[in-house]
Design an enzyme around this catalytic site. Structure first.
Site, PDB file in Angstrom:
ATOM      1  N   LYS A  83       0.815  -1.218   0.000  1.00  0.00           N
ATOM      2  CA  LYS A  83       0.000   0.000   0.000  1.00  0.00           C
ATOM      3  C   LYS A  83       0.849   1.268   0.000  1.00  0.00           C
ATOM      4  CE  LYS A  83      -2.477   1.092   3.775  1.00  0.00           C
ATOM      5  NZ  LYS A  83      -3.632   1.083   4.705  1.00  0.00           N
ATOM      6  N   ASP A  84       2.047   1.183   0.575  1.00  0.00           N
ATOM      7  CA  ASP A  84       2.889   2.375   0.725  1.00  0.00           C
ATOM      8  C   ASP A  84       3.991   2.466  -0.329  1.00  0.00           C
ATOM      9  OD1 ASP A  84       1.462   2.922   3.071  1.00  0.00           O
ATOM     10  OD2 ASP A  84       2.813   1.692   4.273  1.00  0.00           O
ATOM     11  N   ARG A 131      -9.106   8.308   1.336  1.00  0.00           N
ATOM     12  CA  ARG A 131      -9.896   7.220   0.745  1.00  0.00           C
ATOM     13  C   ARG A 131     -10.992   6.767   1.713  1.00  0.00           C
ATOM     14  NH1 ARG A 131      -9.815   1.960   1.836  1.00  0.00           N
ATOM     15  NH2 ARG A 131      -7.997   2.204   3.190  1.00  0.00           N
ATOM     16  N   ARG A 132     -10.606   6.545   2.964  1.00  0.00           N
ATOM     17  CA  ARG A 132     -11.614   6.115   3.945  1.00  0.00           C
ATOM     18  C   ARG A 132     -12.594   7.241   4.230  1.00  0.00           C
ATOM     19  NH1 ARG A 132      -6.698   3.509   7.265  1.00  0.00           N
ATOM     20  NH2 ARG A 132      -6.692   1.460   6.287  1.00  0.00           N
ATOM     21  N   ARG A 155      -2.453   4.658  17.539  1.00  0.00           N
ATOM     22  CA  ARG A 155      -3.840   4.914  17.135  1.00  0.00           C
ATOM     23  C   ARG A 155      -4.816   4.246  18.094  1.00  0.00           C
ATOM     24  NH1 ARG A 155      -3.871   4.874  10.486  1.00  0.00           N
ATOM     25  NH2 ARG A 155      -1.670   5.326  10.241  1.00  0.00           N
TER      26      ARG A 155
HETATM   27  N1  LIG Z   1      -0.521   3.647   5.806  1.00  0.00           N
HETATM   28  C1  LIG Z   1       0.078   2.886   6.856  1.00  0.00           C
HETATM   29  C2  LIG Z   1      -0.144   1.430   6.678  1.00  0.00           C
HETATM   30  N2  LIG Z   1       0.516   0.742   5.714  1.00  0.00           N
HETATM   31  C3  LIG Z   1       0.091  -0.559   5.754  1.00  0.00           C
HETATM   32  C4  LIG Z   1      -0.841  -0.673   6.779  1.00  0.00           C
HETATM   33  C5  LIG Z   1      -1.565  -1.887   7.152  1.00  0.00           C
HETATM   34  C6  LIG Z   1      -1.051  -3.186   6.622  1.00  0.00           C
HETATM   35  C7  LIG Z   1      -1.262  -3.419   5.157  1.00  0.00           C
HETATM   36  O1  LIG Z   1      -2.077  -2.772   4.487  1.00  0.00           O
HETATM   37  O2  LIG Z   1      -0.582  -4.315   4.635  1.00  0.00           O
HETATM   38  C8  LIG Z   1      -0.979   0.589   7.385  1.00  0.00           C
HETATM   39  C9  LIG Z   1      -1.814   0.946   8.545  1.00  0.00           C
HETATM   40  C10 LIG Z   1      -3.270   1.189   8.244  1.00  0.00           C
HETATM   41  O3  LIG Z   1      -3.638   1.675   7.161  1.00  0.00           O
HETATM   42  O4  LIG Z   1      -4.090   0.942   9.143  1.00  0.00           O
END
Ligand SMILES: NCc1[nH]cc(CCC(=O)O)c1CC(=O)O
Length: 313
Positions: A83-84, A131-132, A155
């Protein structure tokens, strides 16, 4: 070759360390005798925890330091949450392995309410993901979205301190860190379409390092790779950075890939959606096709407004 060492560059957050340890364990299991060590480092995204990611912007906020370590041969692989990970890699580096996906959905976490639907009017929900936010506010315009960043533990602590009625997190991060029981309810992908790559871990390394590629091969999960390829192609075509109101989610239906995409106005009220199916081999073209369908509905206007705001800060 079994005497070779693999050095894993990783961020120091609990989730990043869990993912690096996971890859280390899988590598050791696949290659008995292989020496695997962690090289923990701090990324820019970790240093700027007080600012919304959408404001500090910049692609690869969490990966640049790790990539530098690979390029300078201080580490051999970098483990990322897909995702990142930015769409493009520096010269000489690439993504050579995608591990099997964990639950890709968003999770609703609350100490008081059972689900999104149970939240009273005006409830305060913590998330800093556009997005959320876009999807939540479209479903529930009455909710108050409040800024929430920091690692998963932080969090949860903020929720427990009473700052929010509920928070939204990726289910995968909670499950990996042993907080599965904190998930009050998992949100269906129909209600909150995930971010591209959510729940998947990917491994970046030097493109020329064929010895490392061979060692990573047993960790590669072909089905996850096809799904994430379609999702990332959509993001790339929309120029999606790490913090934009873009969602996309691919599943396999036999030999077909079904990709759904969404672009939403951060303030709610407008969600553009598109979907299509294609054979696995065309996953990348499918991503472009669904992105084009979103652009045809005016996604670029929404995204330009978001990028414009981020640049101005
Ligand atoms: N942006 C931060 C991030 N990057 C990946 C995850 C969760 C684990 C994943 O998606 O593999 C998270 C935390 C979240 O969005 O709650």
């Amino acid at each position: 070759m079994s005497s070779r060492e693999i050095r894993i560059a990783t961020r120091k957050s609990a989730l990043a360390l869990w993912q690096a340890e996971y890859v280390k364990a899988r590598l050791e299991q696949a290659h008995p005798g292989l020496q695997v060590t962690l090289v923990p480092m701090v990324s820019r995204g970790d240093k700027l925890l007080d600012s919304p990611l959408s404001k500090i912007g910049g692609k690869g906020l969490f990966v640049k330091e790790l990539e530098t370590a690979l390029l300078e041969n201080e580490a051999d692989i970098a483990v990322h949450s897909m995702k990142d990970v930015p769409m493009d890699f520096p010269e000489g580096l690439g993504l050579f392995c995608i591990c099997e996906r964990e639950d890709p959905r968003d999770a609703f976490v609350s100490n008081t309410y059972a689900s999104l639907d149970a939240l009273p009017a005006g409830a305060v929900v913590g998330t800093s993901s556009l997005r959320r936010q876009a999807q939540l506010l479209t479903r529930r315009p009455d909710l108050q979205i409040r800024f929430l960043r920091g690692n998963v533990n932080t969090r949860l602590a903020k929720l427990d301190a009473g700052e929010y009625d509920a928070i939204i997190l990726a289910a995968a991060g909670l499950i990996r860190l042993g907080f599965e029981e904190r998930i009050t309810s998992v949100i269906s992908v129909e209600d909150s379409l995930p971010a591209g790559g959510q729940g998947a871990v990917g491994i970046e390394c030097r493109s020329a390092d064929s010895e490392i590629h061979a060692l990573l091969a047993p960790l590669h999960h072909a089905d996850t790779s096809v799904r994430v390829t379609a999702e990332r192609a959509l993001n790339k075509h929309l120029n999606g950075g790490c913090q934009v109101p873009i969602a996309c989610y691919a599943v396999l239906e036999g030999e077909q890939v079904w990709l759904r995409g969404l672009v939403g106005q951060p303030a709610g009220g407008l969600l553009l959606t598109a979907e299509a199916r294609a054979p696995r081999a065309d996953a990348e073209a499918l991503g472009v096709q669904v992105a084009e369908a979103l652009l045809g509905q005016g996604a670029d206007a929404i995204l330009k407004a978001v990028y414009g705001e981020a640049d101005g800060e």
